[in-house]
Design a protein around this motif. Structure first.
Motif, PDB file in Angstrom:
ATOM      1  N   THR A   1       0.822  -1.218   0.000  1.00 14.71           N
ATOM      2  CA  THR A   1       0.000   0.000   0.000  1.00 14.71           C
ATOM      3  C   THR A   1       0.854   1.265   0.000  1.00 14.71           C
ATOM      4  O   THR A   1       0.326   2.359  -0.164  1.00 14.71           O
ATOM      5  CB  THR A   1      -0.936   0.052   1.226  1.00 14.71           C
ATOM      6  OG1 THR A   1      -0.147   0.228   2.410  1.00 14.71           O
ATOM      7  CG2 THR A   1      -1.812  -1.173   1.329  1.00 14.71           C
ATOM      8  N   GLY A   2       2.158   1.106   0.247  1.00 15.55           N
ATOM      9  CA  GLY A   2       3.044   2.267   0.312  1.00 15.55           C
ATOM     10  C   GLY A   2       3.174   2.870   1.701  1.00 15.55           C
ATOM     11  O   GLY A   2       3.899   3.840   1.889  1.00 15.55           O
ATOM     12  N   LYS A   3       2.483   2.311   2.687  1.00 21.29           N
ATOM     13  CA  LYS A   3       2.593   2.841   4.053  1.00 21.29           C
ATOM     14  C   LYS A   3       3.925   2.450   4.689  1.00 21.29           C
ATOM     15  O   LYS A   3       4.442   3.159   5.528  1.00 21.29           O
ATOM     16  CB  LYS A   3       1.434   2.356   4.916  1.00 21.29           C
ATOM     17  CG  LYS A   3       0.090   2.906   4.469  1.00 21.29           C
ATOM     18  CD  LYS A   3      -1.030   2.380   5.335  1.00 21.29           C
ATOM     19  CE  LYS A   3      -2.387   2.694   4.771  1.00 21.29           C
ATOM     20  NZ  LYS A   3      -2.696   4.083   4.628  1.00 21.29           N
ATOM     21  N   ILE A   4       4.450   1.286   4.312  1.00 27.29           N
ATOM     22  CA  ILE A   4       5.778   0.860   4.738  1.00 27.29           C
ATOM     23  C   ILE A   4       6.700   0.964   3.530  1.00 27.29           C
ATOM     24  O   ILE A   4       6.341   0.541   2.428  1.00 27.29           O
ATOM     25  CB  ILE A   4       5.772  -0.574   5.298  1.00 27.29           C
ATOM     26  CG1 ILE A   4       5.144  -0.603   6.690  1.00 27.29           C
ATOM     27  CG2 ILE A   4       7.180  -1.149   5.354  1.00 27.29           C
ATOM     28  CD1 ILE A   4       5.125  -1.979   7.333  1.00 27.29           C
ATOM     29  N   ILE A   5       7.881   1.527   3.752  1.00 27.02           N
ATOM     30  CA  ILE A   5       8.892   1.655   2.700  1.00 27.02           C
ATOM     31  C   ILE A   5       9.827   0.449   2.725  1.00 27.02           C
ATOM     32  O   ILE A   5      10.288  -0.011   1.693  1.00 27.02           O
ATOM     33  CB  ILE A   5       9.702   2.960   2.902  1.00 27.02           C
ATOM     34  CG1 ILE A   5       8.768   4.163   2.913  1.00 27.02           C
ATOM     35  CG2 ILE A   5      10.784   3.107   1.857  1.00 27.02           C
ATOM     36  CD1 ILE A   5       7.909   4.317   1.673  1.00 27.02           C
ATOM     37  N   ALA A   6      10.109  -0.067   3.912  1.00 25.68           N
ATOM     38  CA  ALA A   6      10.984  -1.228   4.076  1.00 25.68           C
ATOM     39  C   ALA A   6      10.713  -1.852   5.439  1.00 25.68           C
ATOM     40  O   ALA A   6      10.305  -1.161   6.376  1.00 25.68           O
ATOM     41  CB  ALA A   6      12.453  -0.815   3.967  1.00 25.68           C
ATOM     42  N   HIS A   7      10.956  -3.172   5.533  1.00 28.78           N
ATOM     43  CA  HIS A   7      10.839  -3.847   6.831  1.00 28.78           C
ATOM     44  C   HIS A   7      11.692  -5.103   6.828  1.00 28.78           C
ATOM     45  O   HIS A   7      12.009  -5.642   5.766  1.00 28.78           O
ATOM     46  CB  HIS A   7       9.379  -4.165   7.182  1.00 28.78           C
ATOM     47  CG  HIS A   7       8.750  -5.255   6.368  1.00 28.78           C
ATOM     48  ND1 HIS A   7       8.857  -6.582   6.704  1.00 28.78           N
ATOM     49  CD2 HIS A   7       8.008  -5.221   5.237  1.00 28.78           C
ATOM     50  CE1 HIS A   7       8.200  -7.314   5.828  1.00 28.78           C
ATOM     51  NE2 HIS A   7       7.674  -6.508   4.916  1.00 28.78           N
ATOM     52  N   GLY A   8      12.084  -5.537   8.022  1.00 31.88           N
ATOM     53  CA  GLY A   8      12.846  -6.773   8.131  1.00 31.88           C
ATOM     54  C   GLY A   8      13.379  -6.994   9.530  1.00 31.88           C
ATOM     55  O   GLY A   8      13.367  -6.100  10.370  1.00 31.88           O
ATOM     56  N   PRO A   9      13.877  -8.229   9.771  1.00 26.46           N
ATOM     57  CA  PRO A   9      14.419  -8.570  11.084  1.00 26.46           C
ATOM     58  C   PRO A   9      15.849  -8.061  11.242  1.00 26.46           C
ATOM     59  O   PRO A   9      16.613  -7.999  10.282  1.00 26.46           O
ATOM     60  CB  PRO A   9      14.384 -10.097  11.094  1.00 26.46           C
ATOM     61  CG  PRO A   9      14.492 -10.478   9.658  1.00 26.46           C
ATOM     62  CD  PRO A   9      13.814  -9.386   8.877  1.00 26.46           C
ATOM     63  N   VAL A  10      16.181  -7.699  12.467  1.00 30.44           N
ATOM     64  CA  VAL A  10      17.544  -7.276  12.822  1.00 30.44           C
ATOM     65  C   VAL A  10      18.105  -8.367  13.733  1.00 30.44           C
ATOM     66  O   VAL A  10      17.534  -8.666  14.777  1.00 30.44           O
ATOM     67  CB  VAL A  10      17.537  -5.910  13.541  1.00 30.44           C
ATOM     68  CG1 VAL A  10      18.945  -5.526  13.981  1.00 30.44           C
ATOM     69  CG2 VAL A  10      16.927  -4.852  12.638  1.00 30.44           C
ATOM     70  N   MET A  11      19.213  -8.944  13.338  1.00 30.52           N
ATOM     71  CA  MET A  11      19.803 -10.062  14.075  1.00 30.52           C
ATOM     72  C   MET A  11      20.837  -9.530  15.070  1.00 30.52           C
ATOM     73  O   MET A  11      22.035  -9.695  14.902  1.00 30.52           O
ATOM     74  CB  MET A  11      20.419 -11.070  13.106  1.00 30.52           C
ATOM     75  CG  MET A  11      19.444 -11.567  12.034  1.00 30.52           C
ATOM     76  SD  MET A  11      17.849 -12.115  12.674  1.00 30.52           S
ATOM     77  CE  MET A  11      18.325 -13.578  13.550  1.00 30.52           C
ATOM     78  N   ASP A  12      20.364  -8.892  16.107  1.00 25.37           N
ATOM     79  CA  ASP A  12      21.211  -8.324  17.151  1.00 25.37           C
ATOM     80  C   ASP A  12      21.626  -9.439  18.114  1.00 25.37           C
ATOM     81  O   ASP A  12      20.762 -10.163  18.617  1.00 25.37           O
ATOM     82  CB  ASP A  12      20.416  -7.242  17.885  1.00 25.37           C
ATOM     83  CG  ASP A  12      21.211  -6.474  18.909  1.00 25.37           C
ATOM     84  OD1 ASP A  12      22.194  -7.011  19.448  1.00 25.37           O
ATOM     85  OD2 ASP A  12      20.838  -5.321  19.175  1.00 25.37           O
TER      86      ASP A  12
END
Length: 98
Positions: free
Chosen positions: A40-51
């Protein structure tokens, strides 16, 4: 437009390695929900961070001025099922490749 960096905080530091069957299902729903928001364009990017101290998720949002970030993140199936929460960090702007 309003811009946010949102951090999904799982219910425990070893969440990805110790998810229950229900939590795995909720995570699949979570991913589908974020992908829908991406479409929908509400999120530009997303993903998990392996801290090493404990993984978490990050999403970059670009939403209309009349939308509330809390409404979007509280509708996430993983949050609705009580498995974690979001932190919301407003951004002055968000530049990205189209």
């Amino acid at each position: 437009m309003k811009y946010y960096l949102c951090k999904y905080i799982p219910p425990r530091t070893d969440f990805l390695a110790t998810m229950t069957v229900d939590e795995k299902d909720w995570m699949a729903q979570h991913g589908a929900y974020l992908d829908w928001l991406l479409g929908t364009g509400k999120i530009i990017a997303h993903g998990p961070v392996m801290d090493p101290a404990g993984g978490y998720g990050v999403s970059l949002y670009q939403i209309a001025d009349d939308e509330e970030i809390e409404t979007l993140t509280s509708s996430d199936p993983i949050v609705q099922n009580g498995a974690g929460h979001y932190e919301h960090h407003p951004m002055l702007h968000l530049k990205h490749r189209g």
